[in-house]
Every structure is written in C-alpha cells, then in structure tokens.
Write a protein that holds these residues in place. Structure first.
Motif, PDB file in Angstrom:
ATOM      1  N   ARG A 433       0.836  -1.209   0.000  1.00  0.00           N
ATOM      2  CA  ARG A 433       0.000   0.000   0.000  1.00  0.00           C
ATOM      3  C   ARG A 433       0.874   1.264   0.000  1.00  0.00           C
ATOM      4  NH1 ARG A 433      -4.045  -3.309   2.514  1.00  0.00           N
ATOM      5  NH2 ARG A 433      -2.935  -3.444   4.484  1.00  0.00           N
ATOM      6  N   LEU A 434       1.963   1.205   0.757  1.00  0.00           N
ATOM      7  CA  LEU A 434       2.853   2.367   0.815  1.00  0.00           C
ATOM      8  C   LEU A 434       3.549   2.583  -0.534  1.00  0.00           C
ATOM      9  CD1 LEU A 434       4.937   3.272   3.926  1.00  0.00           C
ATOM     10  CD2 LEU A 434       5.831   3.738   1.668  1.00  0.00           C
ATOM     11  N   ILE A 435       3.974   1.462  -1.169  1.00  0.00           N
ATOM     12  CA  ILE A 435       4.633   1.564  -2.486  1.00  0.00           C
ATOM     13  C   ILE A 435       3.677   2.153  -3.514  1.00  0.00           C
ATOM     14  CG2 ILE A 435       5.505   0.165  -4.412  1.00  0.00           C
ATOM     15  CD1 ILE A 435       6.832  -1.656  -2.311  1.00  0.00           C
ATOM     16  N   ARG A 436       2.414   1.736  -3.450  1.00  0.00           N
ATOM     17  CA  ARG A 436       1.433   2.239  -4.410  1.00  0.00           C
ATOM     18  C   ARG A 436       1.290   3.758  -4.296  1.00  0.00           C
ATOM     19  NH1 ARG A 436      -4.288  -0.697  -5.750  1.00  0.00           N
ATOM     20  NH2 ARG A 436      -4.908   0.653  -7.477  1.00  0.00           N
ATOM     21  N   ARG A 437       1.262   4.275  -3.069  1.00  0.00           N
ATOM     22  CA  ARG A 437       1.176   5.728  -2.887  1.00  0.00           C
ATOM     23  C   ARG A 437       2.458   6.412  -3.384  1.00  0.00           C
ATOM     24  NH1 ARG A 437      -0.381   4.089   2.582  1.00  0.00           N
ATOM     25  NH2 ARG A 437      -2.633   3.757   2.609  1.00  0.00           N
ATOM     26  N   TYR A 438       3.595   5.747  -3.129  1.00  0.00           N
ATOM     27  CA  TYR A 438       4.889   6.303  -3.545  1.00  0.00           C
ATOM     28  C   TYR A 438       4.972   6.423  -5.068  1.00  0.00           C
ATOM     29  CZ  TYR A 438       9.932   6.634  -4.300  1.00  0.00           C
ATOM     30  OH  TYR A 438      11.176   7.046  -4.724  1.00  0.00           O
ATOM     31  N   VAL A 439       4.526   5.367  -5.779  1.00  0.00           N
ATOM     32  CA  VAL A 439       4.592   5.341  -7.245  1.00  0.00           C
ATOM     33  C   VAL A 439       3.765   6.471  -7.852  1.00  0.00           C
ATOM     34  CG1 VAL A 439       3.880   3.994  -9.288  1.00  0.00           C
ATOM     35  CG2 VAL A 439       5.132   2.892  -7.414  1.00  0.00           C
ATOM     36  N   ALA A 440       2.681   6.865  -7.182  1.00  0.00           N
ATOM     37  CA  ALA A 440       1.824   7.945  -7.701  1.00  0.00           C
ATOM     38  C   ALA A 440       2.455   9.317  -7.530  1.00  0.00           C
ATOM     39  CB  ALA A 440       0.465   7.904  -6.997  1.00  0.00           C
ATOM     40  N   SER A 441       3.628   9.387  -6.877  1.00  0.00           N
ATOM     41  CA  SER A 441       4.284  10.677  -6.640  1.00  0.00           C
ATOM     42  C   SER A 441       5.344  10.932  -7.709  1.00  0.00           C
ATOM     43  CB  SER A 441       4.941  10.682  -5.257  1.00  0.00           C
ATOM     44  OG  SER A 441       6.067   9.813  -5.260  1.00  0.00           O
ATOM     45  N   GLU A 442       6.101  11.995  -7.534  1.00  0.00           N
ATOM     46  CA  GLU A 442       7.133  12.385  -8.500  1.00  0.00           C
ATOM     47  C   GLU A 442       8.519  11.866  -8.107  1.00  0.00           C
ATOM     48  OE1 GLU A 442       6.475  14.129 -11.285  1.00  0.00           O
ATOM     49  OE2 GLU A 442       4.342  14.090 -10.781  1.00  0.00           O
TER      50      GLU A 442
END
Length: 507
Positions: A433-442
């Motif tokens: 879940r944390l990686i998914r949020r990270y990937v959506a960032s810059e």
C-alpha cells in the motif's frame, strides 16, 4: 483457619505472602522505585474543578494529578485500610449545607490523602478526610465519630471497646477501633492514641507552613504496614528471611506493646524461603491466563483496563452423574478458586464471571452463596450480584492499588501489551500500500525497503519472490536491507538516490 505470613527480602524487592491453610491467597510486592503510596498525606493545589465529573484534579507533585471525587469530601470517615470494616456512630455532628464544589477553587491549597494508588493512565485517588492508622486504632482528625471493627465477633467485646473509645476520644477527633484491639485494656489504647495525636500535630504543623505541592506524611513501608494491618491474633506465625527485616519488625512490635513478638521467626536455611513454602510456584501460576483446578476443570482470566472477565470450563472433568450435578460441582470449585485468584492477583473494579450453565434456580443460589462466603475472608470490600438470565455473575471488588500483574510485569515491547503482532502477510500488504502511494508521486522509482531479518527473508524467498512481483506490478526497482533492531512488523521505505526516509509521508 491456619494463617501464616512469609516475608522474602532482597536488594531489589520485598515480597510478603499471606497463606491460609498452606495456600497462597495474597501477595504484596514493594520495590525501591515503586513504594506503597496509600495513606500518604500531601499538601496539594487544586489544578481544576470539573463539576460535570463531580470531581477536582489536585496537583500533589506526582506525574499524574490526584483525583478528588466530591463524594470523598463527604461526612463519612473514608476506609483507607481494608481491615477496618467499621460501624460509625454519629455524635450529633451536623452536615454542612455547602456543596463540595463550592468549597474548592482553582489554585487553592488543600490537604489530601491517597486512598487508591495510580493505575495505568489513572492518577491516584485522594480524599480530604485525613486519617492516621495506629496499631490498635485509626485516628480521624476533625471528626466526631466512634467506630469498632465488625471483624470482632463478640458483641459484648465490641460494646466494651465502643464505650472505651467514647471515654478516651479527644474533642474534634474520631476513633475507629481495629480488630487487633480485641481484649486490650484502656492503658494500651491510650498509649496508641497519644502516639497518633503526637503524629497528627506534626502533620498539622507541616500542612500549615509548607508550600504545595509537597508530601507531608509518609505512611509505613509495605512490610511494616502489613504487620500493622494483618498480624492479628489469628496469624500463627510470621517468618522472615532477612535479619534486617526481622529486627525492624521486632522493634515495631515492641514499640506498640504487642504480645505477638513470640510468633515472629527468623528463617535459617540456604534454600529460598518462597521455595520451601511452595509460594514461588503459585506466584508464577498467578501470571497465567489459564488456571487448572484439582477436579480437572479450569478458569480463564482476562484483564482489561475496563473490567476483568472470567470463563469457567469443565476441561478434563468427567462426572458420573447428570449434567446439572456435574456443572454444579465444577462451578462450586470454580467459585472458591476465583475468590483465591482475585485476592492473589489483587484484581479490583468490575468483574464478570461466566459460569457453566445450570437450569435449577436452587443451584444458582448455591453458587452465589459460595462466592459470598469465600469473599467474606477478603479484606477488600466486594459486592456480588445474582446470576443473570445469560448465566453471568457481575461483581465489584475494592481497588486500592494496581493488581499484581502490573507490579511484577510490564507491557511487551514487541506487541505493546496486546499479545498480538501483525502476520507477515499483513506486513507485506502494508508495504505494498505504501509503495502504491509512492509510485503515484514524483519521486525516483528506485527504492530500498529496510525491514527485520524475518520480513526481508519473506520478501526474497523463492525464485519468483514477493519482491520481484512487486517490482513487476508497479514497475519500480526495489532493494532490501536488513535492520537487525527492527521488530518483525517494522519497515521503512528509503529513496535509493538520497536515502531519504519517505515512510511517514506515504503511510
């Protein structure tokens, strides 16, 4: 009933065990950093009056404020010590027409006494009705009352002591005669009274001149207070394994003129005293959730901050009679063991007991009567309700200090006291879940997962590892690093290029 007090003293703690017919029923533990507080008198300062709670918070210099309920400012003498099961006789004192909250204001200095020790997040409970305990009586300044312990069985003796207390009672002082005063004459009681009045004058002087918050009177330590409160005529002996403690108790008993000195024994043996009296084994059992009984049944005790629940189970018991009689036999044995365990673990507050279901009303009454009979030996006040239609017994037991489990254990740093930790599958789901949020960032798409050895192994296990599947699913480069000091469920996400920890940002 054969009663014995066994005292084990080490550099780290003092443990006092009360045995009844050879069975451990109560244990007291005191350590230098965790001394007994009940009975201590402070000059405090009112921090906040909360009329909606019917209480005020008093700064007495401790980490947590004292909790003063308005009922503890009333007309009755508070019951600080459990063996004072009192009969109060009014001498015509008029009740005040002023409500307790109107007597208090923020910033006001006030004398208070601790009646319940701090428990978990709750501060100590205090009262404004101060009392000083002696060997044979309790002195209640600014009271006009006389009381005699109900534990003195003889009506004639209670009447004699009541008349004697009225005779020697000074003006503006209340007196409660204790159980150990049975058979004592006027000379002995007067001597005890004079010591208490002398102590009170010192306390009163200190309350008037000292600046709050400050401790102005420290009650006896655990060992001396137990001897004062528990060493009664029905105790056959007190056995001590420390010469220093033996001398202290001897001096105390001589000082109060007690004839019980001959029952004090010094333990001479290389073996640990608690092993010889089979106390250590019972003490370890008292920390377990499951308690087996001789008949094959068992009980489960679960403590929470709100209440304690107890479940009764038949276990390995196989009776030869019908279900109702079998249930009754197990429940009766459970009632006796529950009483002992609650005393031993010093569990107070609300308690709910789930006995094995029974159909007959007379059997339910037998269980209630058995519980009440067993708790009649308990110094703490308890109230037992009738069995509900769900087969539950609700009861309360007086709570004065934290229960045994909080005295000799602390919350597990791994699970924070819950007894549970997340599964590795749950940890992996949290990482994803944390990686998914990270990937959506810059941020840069190369990261490092820092985790415990167990979690790193779980991520990298097998040819088609969970780490590789995450990389392909989110199109991101993932490396792993072992953090030896991490708990099994701890992890961090670092940006590889800068090693910036972004865990909290995308949590």
């Amino acid at each position: 009933m054969k009663k014995e007090i066994i005292i084990n003293s080490t550099n780290e703690d003092t443990r006092i065990a009360l045995l009844e017919n050879g069975k451990l029923v109560e244990i007291f533990v005191e350590r230098p950093g965790n001394e007994r507080m009940v009975g201590d008198i402070y000059k405090g300062r009112v921090r906040r009056v909360v009329k909606g709670m019917q209480a005020a918070f008093i700064n007495i210099g401790l980490e947590q404020d004292g909790f003063l309920h308005f009922s503890d400012m009333g007309e009755e003498v508070n019951q600080l010590f459990a063996d004072i099961d009192e009969e109060l006789i009014s001498d015509g004192k008029k009740k005040s027409d002023v409500d307790p909250p109107d007597l208090l204001r923020n910033g006001q200095e006030i004398g208070v006494q601790i009646i319940k020790e701090p428990i978990i997040t709750k501060g100590p409970r205090v009262t404004t009705e101060l009392t000083l305990p002696g060997r044979f009586m309790v002195l209640a300044p600014n009271q006009d009352r006389v009381g005699v312990s109900r534990k003195i069985s003889s009506t004639q003796e209670r009447k004699r002591l009541r008349n004697l207390a009225r005779k020697i009672r000074p003006k503006n002082f209340g007196i409660i005669i204790r159980t150990v005063a049975e058979g004592k004459d006027e000379t002995v009681l007067r001597a005890d009274l004079q010591k208490l009045i002398k102590t009170w004058k010192k306390v009163e002087t200190e309350l008037n001149r000292t600046v709050s918050p400050k401790l102005v009177f420290k009650d006896l330590g655990m060992a001396s207070s137990v001897i004062r409160d528990l060493f009664t005529n029905d105790v056959e002996r007190v056995v001590v394994d420390s010469r220093k403690m033996y001398r202290e108790i001897s001096h105390y008993l001589k000082d109060v003129g007690s004839d019980l000195l001959r029952r004090l024994e010094y333990f001479r043996s290389n073996k640990p005293i608690f092993d010889v009296f089979n106390i250590e084994k019972e003490l370890q059992k008292s920390l377990e959730r499951k308690v087996w009984m001789p008949n094959g049944g068992y009980i489960i005790l679960e403590q929470t901050e709100a209440l304690t629940t107890i479940d009764v189970n038949s276990g390995r018991y196989f009776g030869k009679r019908d279900h109702e009689r079998n249930s009754l036999k197990i429940n009766l044995e459970s009632a006796r063991e529950i009483s002992r365990q609650l005393r031993l673990r010093d569990i107070g507050g609300l308690i709910v007991i789930d006995f094995i279901d029974m159909e007959r009303e007379e059997n339910k009454v037998k269980i209630q009567n058995e519980l009440r009979k067993e708790f009649s030996h308990d110094r703490a006040v308890s109230r037992v309700s009738e069995i509900s239609r769900f087969g539950l017994v609700e009861m309360t037991r007086q709570r004065i200090r934290p229960s045994l489990i909080y005295n000799i254990t602390e919350p597990c740093p791994l699970c924070d006291g819950t007894g549970l930790i997340p599964t590795q599958a749950t940890v992996l789901a949290n990482i994803e879940r944390l990686i998914r949020r990270y990937v959506a960032s810059e941020y840069d798409r190369r990261i490092i997962i820092q985790a415990s050895p167990e979690t790193v192994e779980y991520l990298n296990k097998g040819k088609l590892s969970r780490r590789l599947r995450l990389m392909w699913k989110y199109w991101i480069m993932i490396e792993t690093e072992v953090a030896e000091k991490f708990r099994p469920f701890d992890f961090r996400i670092l940006v590889k290029k800068t090693r910036e920890d972004v865990s909290e940002k995308f949590k």
